[in-house]
Motif scaffolding. Structure first.
Motif, PDB file in Angstrom:
ATOM      1  N   ALA A  69       0.838  -1.201   0.000  1.00  0.00           N
ATOM      2  CA  ALA A  69       0.000   0.000   0.000  1.00  0.00           C
ATOM      3  C   ALA A  69       0.873   1.252   0.000  1.00  0.00           C
ATOM      4  O   ALA A  69       0.610   2.204  -0.747  1.00  0.00           O
ATOM      5  CB  ALA A  69      -0.933  -0.006   1.205  1.00  0.00           C
ATOM      6  N   ARG A  70       1.919   1.247   0.814  1.00  0.00           N
ATOM      7  CA  ARG A  70       2.844   2.394   0.838  1.00  0.00           C
ATOM      8  C   ARG A  70       3.516   2.569  -0.514  1.00  0.00           C
ATOM      9  O   ARG A  70       3.646   3.686  -1.015  1.00  0.00           O
ATOM     10  CB  ARG A  70       3.898   2.203   1.925  1.00  0.00           C
ATOM     11  CG  ARG A  70       3.385   2.411   3.306  1.00  0.00           C
ATOM     12  CD  ARG A  70       4.504   2.267   4.318  1.00  0.00           C
ATOM     13  NE  ARG A  70       3.964   2.385   5.658  1.00  0.00           N
ATOM     14  CZ  ARG A  70       4.374   1.677   6.695  1.00  0.00           C
ATOM     15  NH1 ARG A  70       5.348   0.800   6.552  1.00  0.00           N
ATOM     16  NH2 ARG A  70       3.819   1.841   7.876  1.00  0.00           N
ATOM     17  N   ASP A  71       3.965   1.466  -1.083  1.00  0.00           N
ATOM     18  CA  ASP A  71       4.637   1.506  -2.375  1.00  0.00           C
ATOM     19  C   ASP A  71       3.705   2.075  -3.443  1.00  0.00           C
ATOM     20  O   ASP A  71       4.105   2.949  -4.217  1.00  0.00           O
ATOM     21  CB  ASP A  71       5.095   0.100  -2.768  1.00  0.00           C
ATOM     22  CG  ASP A  71       5.782   0.074  -4.113  1.00  0.00           C
ATOM     23  OD1 ASP A  71       6.970   0.424  -4.165  1.00  0.00           O
ATOM     24  OD2 ASP A  71       5.117  -0.269  -5.105  1.00  0.00           O
ATOM     25  N   LEU A  72       2.476   1.610  -3.485  1.00  0.00           N
ATOM     26  CA  LEU A  72       1.524   2.098  -4.482  1.00  0.00           C
ATOM     27  C   LEU A  72       1.188   3.565  -4.255  1.00  0.00           C
ATOM     28  O   LEU A  72       1.019   4.321  -5.203  1.00  0.00           O
ATOM     29  CB  LEU A  72       0.258   1.239  -4.469  1.00  0.00           C
ATOM     30  CG  LEU A  72       0.458  -0.191  -4.980  1.00  0.00           C
ATOM     31  CD1 LEU A  72      -0.779  -1.035  -4.699  1.00  0.00           C
ATOM     32  CD2 LEU A  72       0.803  -0.202  -6.454  1.00  0.00           C
ATOM     33  N   GLU A  76       1.810   6.481  -6.972  1.00  0.00           N
ATOM     34  CA  GLU A  76       0.726   7.371  -7.378  1.00  0.00           C
ATOM     35  C   GLU A  76       1.124   8.829  -7.199  1.00  0.00           C
ATOM     36  O   GLU A  76       0.878   9.664  -8.066  1.00  0.00           O
ATOM     37  CB  GLU A  76      -0.543   7.049  -6.571  1.00  0.00           C
ATOM     38  CG  GLU A  76      -1.798   7.714  -7.076  1.00  0.00           C
ATOM     39  CD  GLU A  76      -1.982   9.144  -6.602  1.00  0.00           C
ATOM     40  OE1 GLU A  76      -2.594   9.927  -7.346  1.00  0.00           O
ATOM     41  OE2 GLU A  76      -1.519   9.477  -5.495  1.00  0.00           O
ATOM     42  N   ARG A  77       1.782   9.141  -6.097  1.00  0.00           N
ATOM     43  CA  ARG A  77       2.223  10.524  -5.839  1.00  0.00           C
ATOM     44  C   ARG A  77       3.254  10.961  -6.883  1.00  0.00           C
ATOM     45  O   ARG A  77       3.226  12.100  -7.326  1.00  0.00           O
ATOM     46  CB  ARG A  77       2.807  10.644  -4.426  1.00  0.00           C
ATOM     47  CG  ARG A  77       1.843  10.319  -3.296  1.00  0.00           C
ATOM     48  CD  ARG A  77       0.800  11.350  -3.098  1.00  0.00           C
ATOM     49  NE  ARG A  77       1.443  12.562  -2.628  1.00  0.00           N
ATOM     50  CZ  ARG A  77       0.845  13.718  -2.475  1.00  0.00           C
ATOM     51  NH1 ARG A  77      -0.420  13.831  -2.752  1.00  0.00           N
ATOM     52  NH2 ARG A  77       1.477  14.761  -2.050  1.00  0.00           N
ATOM     53  N   GLN A  78       4.135  10.054  -7.262  1.00  0.00           N
ATOM     54  CA  GLN A  78       5.138  10.387  -8.261  1.00  0.00           C
ATOM     55  C   GLN A  78       4.489  10.644  -9.616  1.00  0.00           C
ATOM     56  O   GLN A  78       4.881  11.573 -10.331  1.00  0.00           O
ATOM     57  CB  GLN A  78       6.186   9.283  -8.370  1.00  0.00           C
ATOM     58  CG  GLN A  78       7.111   9.216  -7.168  1.00  0.00           C
ATOM     59  CD  GLN A  78       8.053   8.051  -7.208  1.00  0.00           C
ATOM     60  OE1 GLN A  78       7.897   7.113  -7.996  1.00  0.00           O
ATOM     61  NE2 GLN A  78       9.047   8.074  -6.331  1.00  0.00           N
ATOM     62  N   LEU A  79       3.506   9.845  -9.963  1.00  0.00           N
ATOM     63  CA  LEU A  79       2.790  10.065 -11.232  1.00  0.00           C
ATOM     64  C   LEU A  79       2.005  11.356 -11.211  1.00  0.00           C
ATOM     65  O   LEU A  79       1.938  12.075 -12.222  1.00  0.00           O
ATOM     66  CB  LEU A  79       1.866   8.888 -11.525  1.00  0.00           C
ATOM     67  CG  LEU A  79       2.530   7.589 -11.937  1.00  0.00           C
ATOM     68  CD1 LEU A  79       1.500   6.471 -12.017  1.00  0.00           C
ATOM     69  CD2 LEU A  79       3.250   7.741 -13.271  1.00  0.00           C
ATOM     70  N   ALA A  80       1.417  11.693 -10.081  1.00  0.00           N
ATOM     71  CA  ALA A  80       0.623  12.919  -9.963  1.00  0.00           C
ATOM     72  C   ALA A  80       1.514  14.166 -10.053  1.00  0.00           C
ATOM     73  O   ALA A  80       1.062  15.211 -10.504  1.00  0.00           O
ATOM     74  CB  ALA A  80      -0.154  12.920  -8.655  1.00  0.00           C
ATOM     75  N   ALA A  81       2.774  14.028  -9.641  1.00  0.00           N
ATOM     76  CA  ALA A  81       3.699  15.165  -9.633  1.00  0.00           C
ATOM     77  C   ALA A  81       4.247  15.463 -11.038  1.00  0.00           C
ATOM     78  O   ALA A  81       4.844  16.511 -11.257  1.00  0.00           O
ATOM     79  CB  ALA A  81       4.854  14.900  -8.683  1.00  0.00           C
TER      80      ALA A  81
END
Length: 82
Positions: A69-72, A76-81
């Protein structure tokens, strides 16, 4: 797409250095999650194969799910940035 993301997250649970400190415990977490979600093995068969008591099995399973869950979330945060 979701299955591929989960498979990648499971693969990232595998210890980078199998001989390093803590690698055995990390490998057990990876094996529990891999066997359960990729190979679709039963909990009982995983506990037998890895010689894990029930409580330890569920602790490792929980550790793996939290790590995924942490990894995902990080992915997701990296893709959103972008």
């Amino acid at each position: 797409a979701m299955r591929q993301l989960l498979l990648q997250a499971i693969e990232r649970l595998r210890p980078a250095n199998p001989e390093g400190r803590g690698a055995n415990q990390a490998n057990v977490v990876h094996q529990v999650i891999y066997d359960e979600y990729v190979l679709e093995k039963s909990n009982a068969s995983i506990m037998i194969r890895l010689s894990l008591p029930e409580k330890t099995f569920f602790n490792k399973q929980n550790d793996g799910v939290i790590a995924m869950a942490r990894d995902l979330w990080v992915q997701e945060r990296q893709l959103a940035a972008r």
